[in-house]
Scaffold this active site. Structure first.
Site, short mmCIF file in Angstrom:
data_model
loop_
_atom_site.label_atom_id
_atom_site.label_comp_id
_atom_site.label_asym_id
_atom_site.label_seq_id
_atom_site.Cartn_x
_atom_site.Cartn_y
_atom_site.Cartn_z
N GLU A 133 30.88 -57.12 2.26
CA GLU A 133 30.14 -57.73 1.30
C GLU A 133 30.52 -58.16 0.23
O GLU A 133 30.20 -59.46 -0.66
CB GLU A 133 28.34 -57.73 1.72
CG GLU A 133 27.67 -57.34 2.48
CD GLU A 133 27.12 -58.48 3.09
OE1 GLU A 133 27.64 -59.39 3.88
OE2 GLU A 133 26.26 -58.78 3.17
N THR A 180 26.80 -67.58 -0.12
CA THR A 180 25.82 -66.81 -0.86
C THR A 180 26.64 -66.86 -2.13
O THR A 180 25.73 -66.33 -2.67
CB THR A 180 26.79 -65.61 -0.70
OG1 THR A 180 26.25 -65.50 1.52
CG2 THR A 180 25.61 -64.24 -0.72
#
Length: 313
Positions: A129, A181
Site C-alpha cells: 500500500e 489514491t
C-alpha cells in the site's frame, strides 16, 4: 509441501463512509487470481497476464514489495515466481493494490507452511500500500486477509478487530474513470473542526454498534460522512444522483468506495440491491460514462486459497 498455489484475492470497500482509514469490508466479487510458485534460486520474478502493464520490478510492484517485506523476516528466504491476473482495475477504489499485496503474502505463507499470523501478513502487505499511495494503511488489507468487516483500531502498533454483522447485499458501480489514491488524499483538509469530528465519531460508533446489534436502521443512520466525502465526491460525476436515488429505492446507505471513483450501497434485501444496480446504470448511461456494476455480498473468507494446485510450466 506444494510448490505452487493459486489464490483469489477479493475486492474491498474501505472507509465504509464514515470510517476513514479504520473500517473496511471484503466482497465476494470481483477478485484477482494469483499463482505463486516457490523457486530454488532466490529473488522474486513477476509476470502479468492482464492488460494493465503494471511494474514487474519487485520493489515497484505492490505484491513484490509485500513479498520482500516477508522475506526479510526469514532466515533462509526462498525465491518466488508470481503470475497475476488482475480483475480488479487499478484506480477503481475497490482495493486493487490491497488485493495484490494481500493475495501475494497469503499465497507465500501457504507455501511456507503458514509460519506467519494474519496480523503479520497485514504488516507485510501494508508495504504494498505504501508503494501504491505513499502511505501504509490497512483498511483494505485487513478485510482482504481476515475476511468480513474489520476495524483498524491502531496501525502502530497494529490492532485489528473483526466485526460481525447482519446479512447485507452490496451494490457497486465503477465509473470507468480513474481517481488515484495519492491524488484523492492530497485534496483532503489537513484540519477538522471539532463539531465535525464529534459528529463523525458518533457515526463510526453508531455503525459499529449497528453491525454488532444487527440493527439495519442504525446502520443506515450512521452511514454519513461529514469530513471526507464532501471533498472527494466532487471528483466523481453522478455521485449525488446515485446516492440520493439509491436511498429513495430503499438502500440503507453508502458512499465512495475507498478513494473512488467506485460507489457502493448497502441493502437489507437482494431485490433492493438489484433495483439500486439498475438506477446506477441509468445514471451513468445518461451521463455517457462507461461503467461496470456488481451486486454482491460480504466475503467472510477473505483471500481464498484454491484447492487445485497449479504447477509451474
Amino acid at each position: 509441501m506444494s510448490k505452487s498455489v493459486q489464490v483469489h484475492a477479493p475486492a474491498t470497500v474501505a472507509n465504509l463512509v464514515c470510517g476513514f482509514d479504520v473500517l473496511g469490508m471484503a466482497l465476494h466479487r470481483p477478485d484477482d487470481v494469483m499463482t505463486l510458485t516457490l523457486k530454488e534460486e532466490p529473488g522474486i520474478t513477476i509476470e502479468h497476464t492482464d492488460i494493465y502493464q503494471l511494474p514487474t520490478e519487485p520493489e515497484k510492484n505492490v505484491a513484490g514489495a509485500a513479498l520482500l517485506a516477508m522475506l526479510e523476516e526469514l532466515d533462509h528466504p526462498p525465491g518466488f515466481h508470481l503470475v497475476t491476473d488482475k480483475r480488479i482495475k487499478p484506480g477503481s477504489g475497490l482495493g486493487s493494490s490491497a488485493a495484490s499485496s494481500a493475495g501475494a503474502v497469503v499465497a507465500a505463507n501457504e507455501l511456507l507452511g503458514k509460519p506467519f499470523s494474519n496480523e503479520d501478513l497485514v504488516r507485510f502487505a501494508m508495504n504494498g500500500e505504501k508503494v501504491a499511495s505513499g502511505v501504509k494503511h490497512a483498511d483494505n488489507i485487513a478485510p482482504a486477509i481476515y475476511g468480513g468487516i474489520t476495524l483498524i483500531r491502531s496501525i502502530f502498533p497494529l490492532d485489528i478487530v473483526q466485526l460481525s454483522g447482519p446479512p447485507l447485499f452490496v451494490t457497486v458501480v465503477h465509473p470507468q474513470i480513474e481517481v488515484r489514491t495519492a491524488d484523492a488524499r492530497q485534496i483532503l483538509r489537513k484540519e477538522v473542526q471539532l463539531k465535525s469530528a464529534i459528529k463523525q465519531w458518533g457515526n463510526i460508533a453508531g455503525l459499529v454498534a449497528g453491525l454488532l446489534k444487527q440493527d439495519y436502521a442504525l446502520i443506515g443512520r450512521s452511514l454519513e460522512d461529514v469530513i471526507i466525502e464532501p471533498v472527494r465526491s466532487i471528483l466523481i460525476p453522478g455521485f449525488d444522483d446515485v446516492k440520493s436515488q439509491s436511498r429513495e429505492a430503499g438502500a440503507l446507505g453508502g458512499g465512495i468506495s475507498g478513494s473512488g471513483p467506485s460507489i457502493f450501497m448497502l441493502s437489507e434485501k437482494e431485490s433492493t440491491a438489484n433495483a439500486v444496480e439498475q438506477l446506477m446504470q441509468d445514471v451513468y448511461t445518461k451521463l455517457g460514462i462507461d461503467f461496470k456494476t456488481y451486486v454482491t455480498s460480504i466475503s467472510y473468507e477473505g483471500v481464498r486459497v484454491s484447492p487445485v494446485t497449479v504447477h509451474q510450466p
